[in-house]
Design a protein around this motif. Structure first.
Motif, PDB file in Angstrom:
ATOM      1  N   TYR A 122      25.303  76.405  34.827  1.00 42.57           N
ATOM      2  CA  TYR A 122      25.223  76.858  33.619  1.00 42.57           C
ATOM      3  C   TYR A 122      26.318  77.835  33.724  1.00 42.57           C
ATOM      4  CZ  TYR A 122      23.429  80.641  30.688  1.00 42.57           C
ATOM      5  OH  TYR A 122      23.498  81.580  29.661  1.00 42.57           O
ATOM      6  N   GLN A 123      26.820  77.780  32.350  1.00 46.86           N
ATOM      7  CA  GLN A 123      28.229  78.862  31.987  1.00 46.86           C
ATOM      8  C   GLN A 123      27.699  79.713  30.911  1.00 46.86           C
ATOM      9  OE1 GLN A 123      31.682  76.568  31.363  1.00 46.86           O
ATOM     10  NE2 GLN A 123      31.949  75.904  33.487  1.00 46.86           N
ATOM     11  N   GLU A 166      19.706  69.757  29.937  1.00 42.02           N
ATOM     12  CA  GLU A 166      20.671  68.924  30.834  1.00 42.02           C
ATOM     13  C   GLU A 166      20.379  68.915  32.351  1.00 42.02           C
ATOM     14  OE1 GLU A 166      25.364  68.854  32.122  1.00 42.02           O
ATOM     15  OE2 GLU A 166      24.645  70.093  30.309  1.00 42.02           O
ATOM     16  N   TYR A 167      19.604  70.117  32.511  1.00 38.43           N
ATOM     17  CA  TYR A 167      19.293  70.235  34.004  1.00 38.43           C
ATOM     18  C   TYR A 167      17.906  69.318  34.246  1.00 38.43           C
ATOM     19  CZ  TYR A 167      18.155  71.996  38.662  1.00 38.43           C
ATOM     20  OH  TYR A 167      17.479  71.992  40.108  1.00 38.43           O
ATOM     21  N   ASP A 168      17.183  69.404  33.161  1.00 41.11           N
ATOM     22  CA  ASP A 168      15.846  68.493  33.510  1.00 41.11           C
ATOM     23  C   ASP A 168      16.294  66.941  33.213  1.00 41.11           C
ATOM     24  OD1 ASP A 168      14.114  70.683  33.485  1.00 41.11           O
ATOM     25  OD2 ASP A 168      13.906  70.581  31.231  1.00 41.11           O
ATOM     26  N   GLN A 169      17.275  66.723  32.593  1.00 45.29           N
ATOM     27  CA  GLN A 169      17.676  65.045  32.560  1.00 45.29           C
ATOM     28  C   GLN A 169      18.141  64.720  33.893  1.00 45.29           C
ATOM     29  OE1 GLN A 169      20.497  64.964  29.291  1.00 45.29           O
ATOM     30  NE2 GLN A 169      18.999  64.716  27.873  1.00 45.29           N
ATOM     31  N   TRP A 170      18.858  65.745  34.476  1.00 50.66           N
ATOM     32  CA  TRP A 170      19.713  65.469  35.629  1.00 50.66           C
ATOM     33  C   TRP A 170      18.454  65.553  37.065  1.00 50.66           C
ATOM     34  CZ3 TRP A 170      19.482  68.528  40.320  1.00 50.66           C
ATOM     35  CH2 TRP A 170      20.375  68.193  41.297  1.00 50.66           C
ATOM     36  N   SER A 171      17.625  66.139  36.819  1.00 53.66           N
ATOM     37  CA  SER A 171      16.587  66.124  37.789  1.00 53.66           C
ATOM     38  C   SER A 171      15.688  65.078  37.828  1.00 53.66           C
ATOM     39  CB  SER A 171      15.757  67.545  38.077  1.00 53.66           C
ATOM     40  OG  SER A 171      15.014  67.647  36.549  1.00 53.66           O
ATOM     41  N   ALA A 172      15.645  64.401  36.402  1.00 53.41           N
ATOM     42  CA  ALA A 172      14.666  63.169  36.387  1.00 53.41           C
ATOM     43  C   ALA A 172      15.069  62.037  36.797  1.00 53.41           C
ATOM     44  CB  ALA A 172      14.447  63.054  34.987  1.00 53.41           C
ATOM     45  N   LEU A 173      16.663  61.970  37.089  1.00 54.16           N
ATOM     46  CA  LEU A 173      17.320  60.964  37.714  1.00 54.16           C
ATOM     47  C   LEU A 173      16.906  60.581  39.112  1.00 54.16           C
ATOM     48  CD1 LEU A 173      20.901  61.131  36.173  1.00 54.16           C
ATOM     49  CD2 LEU A 173      19.240  59.674  35.507  1.00 54.16           C
ATOM     50  N   PRO A 174      16.766  59.510  39.495  1.00 53.27           N
ATOM     51  CA  PRO A 174      16.694  59.312  41.003  1.00 53.27           C
ATOM     52  C   PRO A 174      17.790  59.978  41.919  1.00 53.27           C
ATOM     53  CG  PRO A 174      16.522  57.043  39.861  1.00 53.27           C
ATOM     54  CD  PRO A 174      17.156  58.228  38.846  1.00 53.27           C
ATOM     55  N   GLU A 175      17.585  60.314  43.164  1.00 50.81           N
ATOM     56  CA  GLU A 175      18.549  61.278  43.997  1.00 50.81           C
ATOM     57  C   GLU A 175      19.827  60.312  44.173  1.00 50.81           C
ATOM     58  OE1 GLU A 175      17.552  63.268  47.303  1.00 50.81           O
ATOM     59  OE2 GLU A 175      15.349  63.817  46.805  1.00 50.81           O
TER      60      GLU A 175
END
Length: 194
Positions: A121-122, A103-112
């Motif tokens: 993270y939970q 999920e974090y990798d997908q989020w960081s791949a998006l434009p800012e």
């Protein structure tokens, strides 16, 4: 340094051992395997080692138990670390971490400008890993009140009370017999006077 529990391969508490303050989790400790000799002398085979083979310098090791960085829950008679629950928790935690990383990798791949808030993270809830190692019957046997032996003073005191009761009973018997004798003497006197 801190003291943490050591358990056997069944998870039963053995003793505490000292580890670094940062230690957590459960890790195995090892003991050398002691070869068993056959009990029947006919089963013994003499092995001749080839001259070019070198004997092993390191003995074979097997898991003897685990060092556990999770404190024991107070109130247990024979603490037992639930190794199966620990392994299941580790699997769950690993899958949650993998999902978060994805999920974090997908989020960081998006434009800012499209990102929004980063994923958080939970960690999964850790189950109760320390359980009672004794059966309810064994606990009942342990907690049953044990008859206490009398100390010397108490024993002598109870003997003295028993002797006093015997003496009082003898006095009562003497008084009863004395009354009977007086009654007989009175009857005898009355017969003599008549």
């Amino acid at each position: 340094m801190k003291a943490v529990p050591k358990v056997n391969t069944d998870g039963l508490y053995l003793e505490d051992t000292l580890v670094d303050d940062a230690f957590s989790g459960a890790v195995p400790f090892y003991a050398p395997v002691i070869p068993t000799l056959p009990t029947d002398p006919g089963e013994v085979e003499l092995e001749t080692a080839p001259e070019d083979e070198q004997p092993e310098d390191t003995p074979e090791l097997e898991i003897a138990g685990f060092i556990v960085g999770i404190p024991v829950i107070p109130g247990l008679y024979r603490p037992r670390f639930d190794l199966a629950a620990w392994e299941a928790y580790q699997d769950t935690e690993s899958s949650v971490k993998d999902a978060f990383k994805s999920e974090y990798d997908q989020w960081s791949a998006l434009p800012e400008e499209e990102r929004g808030e980063p994923p958080i993270y939970q960690a999964p809830m850790q189950p109760t890993l320390w359980i009672e190692g004794l059966t309810p019957e064994e606990i009942e046997e342990l907690t049953r009140p044990q008859p206490q032996e009398l100390n010397e003073v108490d024993r002598l005191g109870s003997e003295m009370v028993a002797r006093e009761l015997e003496a009082m009973e003898l006095r009562q018997q003497n008084e009863a017999q004395g009354a009977q004798i007086v009654g007989l003497e009175l009857r005898l006197l009355s017969l003599e006077n008549s």
